[in-house]
Design an enzyme around this catalytic site. Structure first.
Site, short mmCIF file in Angstrom:
data_model
loop_
_atom_site.label_atom_id
_atom_site.label_comp_id
_atom_site.label_asym_id
_atom_site.label_seq_id
_atom_site.Cartn_x
_atom_site.Cartn_y
_atom_site.Cartn_z
N HIS A 187 0.80 -1.23 0.00
CA HIS A 187 0.00 0.00 0.00
C HIS A 187 0.83 1.27 0.00
O HIS A 187 0.28 2.37 -0.02
CB HIS A 187 -0.95 0.02 1.21
CG HIS A 187 -0.25 0.27 2.51
ND1 HIS A 187 0.39 -0.72 3.21
CD2 HIS A 187 -0.07 1.41 3.23
CE1 HIS A 187 0.91 -0.22 4.31
NE2 HIS A 187 0.66 1.08 4.35
C1 UD1 Z 1 -1.62 5.13 6.87
C2 UD1 Z 1 -0.27 5.50 7.51
C3 UD1 Z 1 0.74 4.40 7.22
C4 UD1 Z 1 0.22 3.04 7.65
C5 UD1 Z 1 -1.13 2.78 6.99
C6 UD1 Z 1 -1.71 1.45 7.42
C7 UD1 Z 1 0.29 7.90 7.62
C8 UD1 Z 1 1.12 8.95 7.04
N1 UD1 Z 1 0.25 6.73 6.94
O1 UD1 Z 1 -1.44 5.13 5.48
O2 UD1 Z 1 1.93 4.68 7.91
O3 UD1 Z 1 1.14 2.03 7.26
O4 UD1 Z 1 -2.02 3.85 7.36
O5 UD1 Z 1 -2.93 1.23 6.82
O6 UD1 Z 1 -0.30 8.11 8.66
N2 UD1 Z 1 -9.21 4.70 3.72
C9 UD1 Z 1 -10.39 4.00 3.78
N3 UD1 Z 1 -10.81 3.55 5.00
C10 UD1 Z 1 -10.10 3.77 6.13
C11 UD1 Z 1 -8.89 4.48 6.04
C12 UD1 Z 1 -8.46 4.93 4.83
O7 UD1 Z 1 -11.06 3.78 2.79
O8 UD1 Z 1 -10.55 3.34 7.21
C13 UD1 Z 1 -8.74 5.18 2.42
C14 UD1 Z 1 -8.57 6.69 2.39
O9 UD1 Z 1 -9.72 7.33 2.01
C15 UD1 Z 1 -7.46 6.86 1.40
C16 UD1 Z 1 -6.64 5.59 1.54
O10 UD1 Z 1 -7.46 4.65 2.21
O11 UD1 Z 1 -7.95 6.91 0.09
C17 UD1 Z 1 -5.37 5.81 2.27
O12 UD1 Z 1 -5.58 6.11 3.64
P1 UD1 Z 1 -4.61 7.09 4.47
O13 UD1 Z 1 -5.02 7.11 5.89
O14 UD1 Z 1 -4.46 8.35 3.74
O15 UD1 Z 1 -3.19 6.50 4.42
P2 UD1 Z 1 -2.67 5.04 4.45
O16 UD1 Z 1 -2.11 4.76 3.11
O17 UD1 Z 1 -3.71 4.13 5.01
#
Ligand code: UD1
Length: 360
Positions: free
Chosen positions: A206
């Site tokens: 990811h």
């Molecule tokens: C975040 C952390 C990363 C960790 C990862 C584990 C930071 C900078 N990054 O990255 O260190 O390894 O989490 O998962 O804090 N989304 C959902 N549902 C959720 C959460 C997120 O659909 O419950 C979607 C968001 O809308 C976005 C994508 O997932 O499109 C990424 O989520 P985001 O929290 O921005 O960062 P991660 O890549 O998850």
């Protein structure tokens, strides 16, 4: 009177590190723990399931920030948590890991002069393009007490001029959780539940560097198709990755009978699949440690790691995204004995508690 200690969680990797410490804090008459969930991750499968499986109960407060750009998300957590701090005036705050919630809450707390502790301090990938690396550096320089997992953590902090008085090596908290949950996940036969026969690998990817560029992601998917000729691949897909595969129009690469994409899994389900696998292909941080503890081969698709001990003493190997297939020999080797790594012993939370008592 017992001291109010905030334990902050935000994104998926935080819960499994908070759980063992939270339990000891709750059992201690000296402390009154208060669980803060920033809501950085909000889907049940990315957050709620972990509160359930680790028996953490509901958070005392949820800030419900949700997804946004890094600046906006960090700012929203900072603003919301400052209000909580002003109202509750805790005696200490514990922040965990390297996510946006970690840096935002450490800034809010230290500006209000609340003693703030970083659990899993001192890790460095030396790659400032990773948002997590920036979060680690800022958090470590803000916090009053730094709980490190391994000697490299202490050395990184000393090199950055942080006083040794602030550094306490407590060990690896993720391993506390793994030790506590091992019987449970070994009793769960997810492989059978998914109807998988023969050898399998677990895939998790990811990181923006692997999934946010069409050519890189396409190359990875192409190689995974080749790997699927020899192994069943089980891929609990992160929402970020799912969204990129769809928007880049790469779904057809996943149309292979031996590629099983599933939604993000709970800890028990995920670790059941890992423990019964021939190995893991990942870009996660924690999984490098979990596979090392279990003695399972791990290919980490990254140019660097903030967990070098998994390479020097463990089963992890770093590879560029173009070398997945050519490195697959690691998955055919006989199983290795579990490495014995200092302070990966399931007693890290106890050492944290001792250190906290000394601080307060
Ligand atoms: C975040 C952390 C990363 C960790 C990862 C584990 C930071 C900078 N990054 O990255 O260190 O390894 O989490 O998962 O804090 N989304 C959902 N549902 C959720 C959460 C997120 O659909 O419950 C979607 C968001 O809308 C976005 C994508 O997932 O499109 C990424 O989520 P985001 O929290 O921005 O960062 P991660 O890549 O998850």
């Amino acid at each position: 009177m017992s001291k109010e200690v905030h334990v902050v969680v935000g994104a998926r990797p935080n819960q499994m590190k908070a759980a063992p410490l939270l339990k000891l804090l709750r059992d201690s008459p000296d402390f009154d723990p208060f669980l803060v969930d920033t809501g950085q991750h909000y889907d049940h499968e990315m957050a709620g399931i972990f509160f359930e499986q680790f028996g953490m109960g509901s958070p005392n407060i949820s800030l419900n920030v949700g997804s946004a750009t890094h600046g906006k998300q960090t700012a929203q957590i900072l603003e919301a948590y400052e209000a909580v701090l002003l109202e509750r005036q805790p005696d200490a705050v514990i922040v965990i890991g390297d996510v946006n919630s970690t840096v935002a809450c450490s800034l809010a707390a230290t500006k209000l002069h609340v003693p703030t502790i970083h659990l899993e301090a001192g890790l460095r990938s030396n790659d400032r393009k990773m948002p997590e690396e920036l979060n680690r550096i800022v958090t470590d320089h803000l916090c009053d007490l730094l709980w490190t997992p391994s000697p490299d953590g202490d050395e990184n902090l000393s090199r950055e001029g942080i006083s040794s008085e602030k550094i306490v090596r407590v060990g690896n908290i993720m391993i506390d959780t793994l030790v506590q949950m091992e019987d449970l996940f070994k009793a769960r036969n997810m492989k059978q539940e998914l109807g998988i026969q023969g050898r399998h690998l677990v895939v998790t990817l990811h990181r923006p560097s692997n999934v946010d560029h069409t050519e890189v992601l396409e190359s990875i998917l192409h190689q995974l198709q080749t790997m699927a000729e020899s192994f069943t691949l089980i891929w609990p897909m992160h929402p970020r990755t799912k969204a990129r595969v769809e928007s880049f129009g790469l779904n057809t690469y996943l149309d292979h009978p031996n590629i099983r994409c599933v939604p993000p899994l709970g800890y028990v389900e995920f670790m059941s699949l890992v423990a019964s696998s021939n190995g893991v292909i990942t870009d996660s941080g924690g999984i490098q440690e979990e596979t090392t503890y279990l003695g399972l081969p791990c290919l980490t698709v990254r140019p660097n790691t903030e967990r070098p001990i998994t390479i020097t003493q463990g089963t992890n190997r770093l590879i560029p995204s173009s070398e997945i297939t050519t490195s697959s020999d690691v998955f055919s080797k006989k199983s290795m004995p579990r490495p014995m790594i200092d302070l990966w012993d399931g007693k890290t939370a106890e050492r944290c508690l001792d250190s906290l008592k000394k601080l307060l």
